[in-house]
Motif scaffolding. Structure first.
Motif, PDB file in Angstrom:
ATOM      1  N   PHE A 163       0.829  -1.195   0.000  1.00  0.00           N
ATOM      2  CA  PHE A 163       0.000   0.000   0.000  1.00  0.00           C
ATOM      3  C   PHE A 163       0.869   1.254   0.000  1.00  0.00           C
ATOM      4  O   PHE A 163       0.683   2.146  -0.826  1.00  0.00           O
ATOM      5  CB  PHE A 163      -0.920  -0.017   1.223  1.00  0.00           C
ATOM      6  N   PHE A 164       1.830   1.294   0.928  1.00  0.00           N
ATOM      7  CA  PHE A 164       2.669   2.479   1.028  1.00  0.00           C
ATOM      8  C   PHE A 164       3.443   2.709  -0.257  1.00  0.00           C
ATOM      9  O   PHE A 164       3.425   3.788  -0.859  1.00  0.00           O
ATOM     10  CB  PHE A 164       3.646   2.356   2.195  1.00  0.00           C
ATOM     11  N   TRP A 165       4.198   1.714  -0.716  1.00  0.00           N
ATOM     12  CA  TRP A 165       5.131   1.927  -1.819  1.00  0.00           C
ATOM     13  C   TRP A 165       4.424   2.114  -3.159  1.00  0.00           C
ATOM     14  O   TRP A 165       4.859   2.921  -3.992  1.00  0.00           O
ATOM     15  CB  TRP A 165       6.140   0.790  -1.889  1.00  0.00           C
ATOM     16  N   LYS A 166       3.353   1.371  -3.355  1.00  0.00           N
ATOM     17  CA  LYS A 166       2.654   1.543  -4.634  1.00  0.00           C
ATOM     18  C   LYS A 166       2.059   2.934  -4.730  1.00  0.00           C
ATOM     19  O   LYS A 166       2.129   3.576  -5.785  1.00  0.00           O
ATOM     20  CB  LYS A 166       1.571   0.461  -4.802  1.00  0.00           C
ATOM     21  N   GLU A 167       1.494   3.392  -3.642  1.00  0.00           N
ATOM     22  CA  GLU A 167       0.970   4.768  -3.608  1.00  0.00           C
ATOM     23  C   GLU A 167       2.072   5.768  -3.877  1.00  0.00           C
ATOM     24  O   GLU A 167       1.935   6.690  -4.671  1.00  0.00           O
ATOM     25  CB  GLU A 167       0.354   5.057  -2.225  1.00  0.00           C
ATOM     26  N   TRP A 168       3.195   5.562  -3.197  1.00  0.00           N
ATOM     27  CA  TRP A 168       4.296   6.501  -3.322  1.00  0.00           C
ATOM     28  C   TRP A 168       4.805   6.548  -4.760  1.00  0.00           C
ATOM     29  O   TRP A 168       5.100   7.617  -5.316  1.00  0.00           O
ATOM     30  CB  TRP A 168       5.423   6.101  -2.363  1.00  0.00           C
ATOM     31  N   LEU A 169       4.899   5.381  -5.383  1.00  0.00           N
ATOM     32  CA  LEU A 169       5.373   5.327  -6.764  1.00  0.00           C
ATOM     33  C   LEU A 169       4.397   6.015  -7.707  1.00  0.00           C
ATOM     34  O   LEU A 169       4.793   6.670  -8.665  1.00  0.00           O
ATOM     35  CB  LEU A 169       5.580   3.871  -7.206  1.00  0.00           C
ATOM     36  N   LYS A 170       3.116   5.853  -7.417  1.00  0.00           N
ATOM     37  CA  LYS A 170       2.098   6.520  -8.243  1.00  0.00           C
ATOM     38  C   LYS A 170       2.285   8.014  -8.199  1.00  0.00           C
ATOM     39  O   LYS A 170       2.159   8.709  -9.210  1.00  0.00           O
ATOM     40  CB  LYS A 170       0.694   6.181  -7.711  1.00  0.00           C
TER      41      LYS A 170
END
Lengths: 227, 340
Positions: free
Chosen positions: B30-37
């Motif tokens: 959740f954290f990293w995918k959001e951040w990458l987006k």
């Protein structure tokens, strides 16, 4: 069917056969976090216990075999570990990371069992050359390969020259995914900074062996100097 | 936030990032995918970091067979229900041997031959799809589990090729070097090892195969069960435990003799074994076993033979032992050894 087979069958019925592939022990537990699964196990859930065994037995076995060629000793230690967990389940502490808990426990156990087996022979062979050998592999295919073949070879050779404890730290960090604090605890180091230092020093040493003109050595030098 | 400034090396240093790559869980995803987006320009750095992290692996990977997993689990449950007392592990049973072995002479034509020895050595790119190759370097050993559960221990500088899934009719692998096999019993699906032009066929058993490019013989040693070795013209030999079959490359003939298993099999337990061997052979073996280069300064001193056994000892200890009886000194410098 013999007496012992009957017992075995009913034990598996209760716990679920660990190696079953047909989803007999449906892994509903993968949706729960470690702390929850561990608490369920402690409170008496046998499904949780089987789940833990299934998930970690082989990982622990592989880790244990890095310490010694005596694989039976590793198997015995693994068995001892899980027996003790089962017998003492109510008295166990809590944890946020089952993997960390198990690694820490089995490392202590294997080293203790090794000592028991033959103290004279093993005195200086704990960090035998072939313990925790690291492979720097090329399996990830990317559009731009950040590690060229020769760098990979140099890197692998350089890592091989490191003391085994540093190699263990490298694998605990890059392969098993432990944090610096967890690595410090697993390796029985008194200060977390030392774990960080091992990884950085390991990379420091590696920097020496690499060719001058490649992006990885720049990367690694950056790693060294930015902390 | 700090991650915006990160280069690949910074990500590699960051334990939260590394843990996401290796042990993704819902929170980390959740954290990293959001951040990458929200930071798509960092995609390349993240990819590079991912690549570096994924490069580090255990050189020697060990796994338990399903049987072993079950056995240990069984022991765990029974020990705990007794609450105390030491229970010995079920003695290490080699995988069950077929009850009766009937003679089946294989015709060379009927066999699959997707392994052309000439093509293989340098051009693994031309392997048929779904062929897996595992190999070892000097100073290295590997244990590999084949698709049917059989176990192979590869000695140093050896290579094995096998399909991702065995054919229904036959289980075939290709070996160069030395390996110890523990084959799962299956009378309907014979297990065949191709070494050069010699074929070793088994139904379920354990044995050692030695097929080195620089030697004139291929050797198969049986620990348990029965093994049939055959060459293309049809000459064959059936070997029983403690027998070694020798295939002579010069004239394609096969001979056999009884051997001391310890001498030929102990390598796979990390035991290095010498029986009255001339010292230059001893050094050659040590070179391959430990992955070092040995230079002898005074050739004249290196006469005589050595017999002895070392169980998982360091190179230093081994050289001390041999040097003591054979009268030489040595110096180890990284992976170079000088003898004088």
């Amino acid at each position: 069917m013999s007496q012992s087979d009957k017992k075995l069958d009913s034990a598996f019925a209760k716990y679920g056969r660990p190696s079953s592939k047909d989803g007999e022990t449906k892994d509903y537990l993968i949706y729960k976090d470690d702390a929850t699964v561990w608490n369920e196990f402690k409170s008496g859930s046998d499904r949780a216990f089987t789940h833990i065994y299934k998930n970690y037995a082989n990982i622990l076995y592989n880790y244990g075999c890095q310490f010694t060629h005596h694989h039976d000793l590793v198997k015995d230690s693994l068995q001892e570990l899980f027996s003790e967990l089962l017998v003492n389940r109510k008295k166990l502490g809590s944890t946020n990371s089952i993997k960390y808990y198990l690694f820490k426990s089995i490392r202590r156990k294997i080293l203790r069992n090794k000592q028991k087996e033959d103290s004279a022979k093993l005195r200086d062979s704990f960090y035998y050359d072939s313990h925790f050998e690291v492979e720097v592999s090329a399996e990830m295919k990317a559009i731009k390969d950040i590690l060229q073949e020769e760098q990979r070879r140099n890197l692998q050779k350089a890592i091989a020259k490191l003391p085994a404890k540093q190699r263990e730290a490298i694998l605990l960090y890059f392969y098993e995914g432990f944090s610096y604090e967890q690595i410090a605890e697993i390796l029985s180091m008194s200060v977390v900074k030392s774990a960080r230092a091992i990884i950085y020093r390991a990379i420091d040493n590696l920097g020496k062996y690499l060719n001058n003109d490649n992006s990885l050595s720049i990367l690694l030098l950056m790693l060294i100097y930015s902390q | 936030m700090k991650y915006k400034q990160y280069a690949a090396s910074d990500f590699v240093k960051d334990e939260y990032f590394v843990q996401w790559i290796i042990n993704p869980n819902p929170e980390r995803n959740f954290f990293w995918k959001e951040w990458l987006k929200q930071n798509p320009e960092k995609f390349e750095e993240v990819q590079n970091a991912k690549q570096i992290i994924s490069s580090f692996k255990y050189k020697n990977q060990y796994t338990l067979s399903d049987q072993e997993l079950n056995d240990i689990f069984h022991n765990v449950i029974s020990t705990s229900s007794k609450k105390r007392g030491s229970v010995k592990l079920i003695p290490k049973k080699l995988l069950k041997i077929a009850a009766a072995i009937s003679l089946i002479i294989l015709s060379a034509v009927a066999l699959f031959n997707y392994f052309d020895p000439v093509v293989l050595d340098n051009q693994s790119a031309h392997l048929a799809p779904n062929i897996i190759e595992k190999s070892t370097l000097t100073g290295q050993k590997k244990t590999i589990k084949l698709p049917d559960g059989s176990l192979v221990s590869l000695n140093y500088t050896s290579k094995i090729l096998y399909p991702q899934e065995f054919d229904k009719e036959v289980r075939k692998v290709y070996l160069s070097g030395e390996a110890f096999f523990e084959v799962v019993s299956n009378p309907d699906q014979p297990f065949i090892i191709q070494t050069g032009s010699l074929q070793t066929k088994v139904l379920g058993t354990s044995f050692n195969v030695q097929s080195w490019n620089d030697q004139s013989e291929i050797r198969v040693t049986v620990v348990s069960g029965k093994v049939q070795i055959s060459e293309p013209k049809g000459e064959y030999s059936i070997l029983t435990p403690s027998e070694m079959g020798i295939f002579h490359k010069s004239d394609n003939s096969i001979s056999r003799k009884k051997v001391d298993l310890n001498r030929h099999i102990s390598w796979k337990n990390g035991i290095i074994h010498f029986v009255n061997e001339p010292l230059d052979h001893v050094f050659k073996k040590l070179e391959k076993w430990y992955g070092v280069k040995i230079k002898v300064l005074n050739q004249d001193k290196i006469t005589g033979r050595f017999s002895g056994e070392f169980d998982n000892e360091s190179l230093e200890t081994v050289l001390k032992g041999i040097g003591f009886t054979s009268g030489f000194e040595f110096k180890i410098n990284d992976d170079e050894v000088t003898i004088n």
